[in-house]
Design a protein around this motif. Structure first.
Motif, PDB file in Angstrom:
ATOM      1  N   THR A  75       5.374   1.900  38.185  1.00 18.76           N
ATOM      2  CA  THR A  75       6.494   1.918  39.126  1.00 18.76           C
ATOM      3  C   THR A  75       6.555   0.617  39.915  1.00 18.76           C
ATOM      4  O   THR A  75       7.626   0.027  40.074  1.00 18.76           O
ATOM      5  N   LEU A  78       7.849  -2.158  37.632  1.00 16.16           N
ATOM      6  CA  LEU A  78       9.277  -2.049  37.328  1.00 16.16           C
ATOM      7  C   LEU A  78      10.148  -2.434  38.522  1.00 16.16           C
ATOM      8  O   LEU A  78      11.153  -3.141  38.365  1.00 16.16           O
ATOM      9  N   VAL A  79       9.773  -1.999  39.701  1.00 16.04           N
ATOM     10  CA  VAL A  79      10.590  -2.311  40.882  1.00 16.04           C
ATOM     11  C   VAL A  79      10.504  -3.801  41.220  1.00 16.04           C
ATOM     12  O   VAL A  79      11.521  -4.463  41.451  1.00 16.04           O
ATOM     13  N   SER A  82      12.352  -5.768  38.625  1.00 11.57           N
ATOM     14  CA  SER A  82      13.809  -5.720  38.749  1.00 11.57           C
ATOM     15  C   SER A  82      14.301  -6.702  39.813  1.00 11.57           C
ATOM     16  O   SER A  82      15.364  -7.312  39.657  1.00 11.57           O
ATOM     17  N   ILE A  83      13.508  -6.893  40.870  1.00 10.93           N
ATOM     18  CA  ILE A  83      13.886  -7.862  41.904  1.00 10.93           C
ATOM     19  C   ILE A  83      13.836  -9.274  41.346  1.00 10.93           C
ATOM     20  O   ILE A  83      14.754 -10.083  41.562  1.00 10.93           O
ATOM     21  N   ALA A 102      19.368  -4.926  37.282  1.00  8.09           N
ATOM     22  CA  ALA A 102      18.229  -4.658  38.173  1.00  8.09           C
ATOM     23  C   ALA A 102      18.133  -3.174  38.510  1.00  8.09           C
ATOM     24  O   ALA A 102      17.025  -2.620  38.565  1.00  8.09           O
ATOM     25  N   ALA A 103      19.261  -2.531  38.734  1.00  9.14           N
ATOM     26  CA  ALA A 103      19.240  -1.101  39.053  1.00  9.14           C
ATOM     27  C   ALA A 103      18.755  -0.273  37.870  1.00  9.14           C
ATOM     28  O   ALA A 103      18.003   0.691  38.039  1.00  9.14           O
ATOM     29  N   SER A 106      14.884  -0.871  37.551  1.00 12.54           N
ATOM     30  CA  SER A 106      14.128  -0.161  38.588  1.00 12.54           C
ATOM     31  C   SER A 106      14.219   1.349  38.416  1.00 12.54           C
ATOM     32  O   SER A 106      13.283   2.069  38.766  1.00 12.54           O
ATOM     33  N   SER A 107      15.315   1.855  37.867  1.00 12.04           N
ATOM     34  CA  SER A 107      15.442   3.303  37.668  1.00 12.04           C
ATOM     35  C   SER A 107      14.551   3.810  36.539  1.00 12.04           C
ATOM     36  O   SER A 107      14.323   5.015  36.435  1.00 12.04           O
ATOM     37  N   ALA A 109      11.532   3.601  36.508  1.00 15.36           N
ATOM     38  CA  ALA A 109      10.340   4.128  37.171  1.00 15.36           C
ATOM     39  C   ALA A 109      10.426   5.640  37.352  1.00 15.36           C
ATOM     40  O   ALA A 109       9.403   6.312  37.416  1.00 15.36           O
ATOM     41  N   ARG A 118      21.266   7.009  35.189  1.00 17.83           N
ATOM     42  CA  ARG A 118      20.905   5.615  35.472  1.00 17.83           C
ATOM     43  C   ARG A 118      22.138   4.722  35.487  1.00 17.83           C
ATOM     44  O   ARG A 118      22.269   3.841  36.341  1.00 17.83           O
TER      45      ARG A 118
END
Length: 148
Positions: A75, A78-79, A82-83, A102-103, A106-107, A109, A118
């Motif tokens: 997690t 992934l977050v 994504s940034i 990016a969304a 991050s989703s 996770a 998503r």
């Protein structure tokens, strides 16, 4: 072996540090008075309030038991990824597509969200991002890949 309430200790100390930083940094602006507030009044006052609230969270946590922190490495990767992906693709893909990408990353996770969910979340986040930053704040960002 007893564990301290690490979640609240870390969270409270993070709030305290954030509030102290805001209060310290805000002092470079004119403070003003209560009747005529300057630009430094709000960040200093709010920073001090946040720092004190952080202490109210952290100090009692030193005296109670809690569960140890378990880091979800996938997690986290992934977050944070994504940034970084957003930052690397903003100029080439534009604000909307970079935000969608990016969304979606991050989703990943969340194992329970399906692809339809998503995509709905990604489009919604991209729409809000466009409305806030381009329309609301008037920031000059490339919105689409073909934008100048």
């Amino acid at each position: 072996m007893s564990h301290k309430d690490t979640h609240d200790i870390v969270g409270g100390l993070a709030l305290t540090a954030l509030g102290a930083f805001a209060a310290y940094y805000g002092q470079q602006y004119e403070f003003g008075s209560l009747n005529r507030m300057g630009p430094g009044y709000f960040p200093v006052a709010l920073g001090m309030i946040v720092a004190v609230l952080g202490l109210f969270i952290a100090v009692p946590a030193f005296f109670r038991r809690g569960d140890p922190i378990q880091v979800e490495w996938k997690t986290l990767a992934l977050v944070l990824g994504s940034i970084v992906l957003f930052a690397l693709t903003l100029k080439t893909l534009g604000l909307v597509f970079s935000t969608v990408l990016a969304a979606i990353v991050s989703s990943l996770a969340d194992r329970e969200t399906r692809w339809k969910g998503r995509l709905i979340i990604a489009v919604g986040v991209a729409a809000v991002t466009y409305l806030v930053f381009s329309m609301g704040l008037g920031m000059i960002l490339p919105v689409w890949p073909w934008s100048p």
